[in-house]
Write an enzyme that holds these catalytic residues in place. Structure first.
Site, mmCIF file in Angstrom:
data_model
loop_
_atom_site.group_PDB
_atom_site.id
_atom_site.type_symbol
_atom_site.label_atom_id
_atom_site.label_comp_id
_atom_site.label_asym_id
_atom_site.label_seq_id
_atom_site.Cartn_x
_atom_site.Cartn_y
_atom_site.Cartn_z
ATOM 1 N N LYS A 1 0.834 -1.211 0.000
ATOM 2 C CA LYS A 1 0.000 0.000 0.000
ATOM 3 C C LYS A 1 0.869 1.261 0.000
ATOM 4 C CE LYS A 1 -2.363 -1.050 3.812
ATOM 5 N NZ LYS A 1 -1.691 -2.316 4.220
ATOM 6 N N ARG B 1 10.959 -7.267 5.802
ATOM 7 C CA ARG B 1 10.795 -5.842 5.482
ATOM 8 C C ARG B 1 11.730 -4.975 6.326
ATOM 9 N NH1 ARG B 1 4.955 -2.908 5.223
ATOM 10 N NH2 ARG B 1 4.759 -3.561 7.403
ATOM 11 N N ARG C 1 -1.550 -9.718 12.849
ATOM 12 C CA ARG C 1 -2.034 -8.618 11.994
ATOM 13 C C ARG C 1 -2.797 -9.157 10.791
ATOM 14 N NH1 ARG C 1 3.301 -5.975 10.748
ATOM 15 N NH2 ARG C 1 2.206 -4.269 9.736
ATOM 16 N N ARG D 1 10.368 -2.706 11.741
ATOM 17 C CA ARG D 1 9.264 -2.285 12.600
ATOM 18 C C ARG D 1 9.042 -3.315 13.697
ATOM 19 N NH1 ARG D 1 4.134 -0.515 8.973
ATOM 20 N NH2 ARG D 1 3.122 -1.669 10.649
ATOM 21 N N ARG E 1 -10.141 0.654 8.324
ATOM 22 C CA ARG E 1 -9.737 -0.730 8.553
ATOM 23 C C ARG E 1 -10.891 -1.557 9.090
ATOM 24 N NH1 ARG E 1 -3.924 0.172 9.291
ATOM 25 N NH2 ARG E 1 -2.816 -1.811 9.393
#
Ligand code: AMP
Length: 209
Positions: A13, A123, A167, A156, A88
């Protein structure tokens, strides 16, 4: 243009939002970035959000709606905006419709769970400019350093396998119903998020143009 991006964590995104901002000159609103800033500053809101975020759960609808309501009043949103990570839940989507009439496009970046988990755990993110990398598929030119701004890249806190699984479950339970919500409104564009980023963007741009 008022656009919302829907997709599991690490679906791409943020990457697509950056490309859209450059082409369409829209304001970029990432509720995740806004919350991480509050956590880093140690504000009361940040303290409230910190544990919830670490667990991979969602902060309350009321809290996040209040933040977005203020943010979209800012001058830079007058030409339109891209919302990344909001709404969300269907409650958030209904509230957004109440606030702005309706969005122009909801873009769903669809990626399988298996690929999402691989991406989350590899990531790397720039805490300064928000650029995102992948240790395996999109490494920075210089190890550990952001190509865009030269800051040290970090992982993160919620980009671990355990938090990633939580998540992903949260996404399926609470956010995936948004796909049907926007489909019913005739505003949904679904793209295959497992293609390379430029191909995805050309499909998005073709639909928006
Ligand atoms: P993100 O950077 O979009 O993955 O968001 C990181 C975390 O911030 C999420 O896992 C949630 O805990 C929280 N968050 C961000 N946006 C929202 C939202 N619209 N509603 C509830 N929680 C959110």
């Amino acid at each position: 243009m008022k656009i919302v991006l829907i997709g599991a964590p690490a679906a791409g995104k943020g990457t697509q939002a950056r490309k859209m901002i450059a082409k369409y000159h829209l304001a970029y609103i990432s509720t995740g970035d806004m919350l991480r800033e509050e956590v880093a500053k140690g504000t009361p809101l940040g303290l409230q959000a910190k544990e919830i975020m670490a667990k991979g759960a969602l902060v309350s609808d009321d809290l996040i709606i209040a933040i977005v309501k203020e943010r979209i009043k800012a001058d830079d949103c007058k030409n339109g905006f891209i919302l990344d990570g909001f709404p969300r839940t269907v409650v958030q989507a209904e509230k957004l419709d109440e606030l702005i009439g309706s969005v122009d496009n909801a873009i769903y970046i669809k990626v399988s769970d298996e690929v999402i988990l691989e991406r989350i755990t590899s990531r790397l993110t720039c805490p300064n400019c928000g650029a995102s990398y992948n240790k395996i598929s999109i490494p920075p030119k210089k190890e550990g350093i952001c190509d865009q701004c030269g800051s040290a890249l970090t992982q993160r806190k919620d980009d671990t396998y355990e938090a990633g699984k939580a998540r992903l479950a949260t996404f399926h339970e609470q956010s995936e119903p948004l796909v049907a919500y926007y489909e019913k409104q005739g505003r949904l564009l679904t793209v295959d998020g497992e293609q390379d980023a430029d191909t995805i963007f050309s499909q998005i741009a073709a639909a928006l143009d």
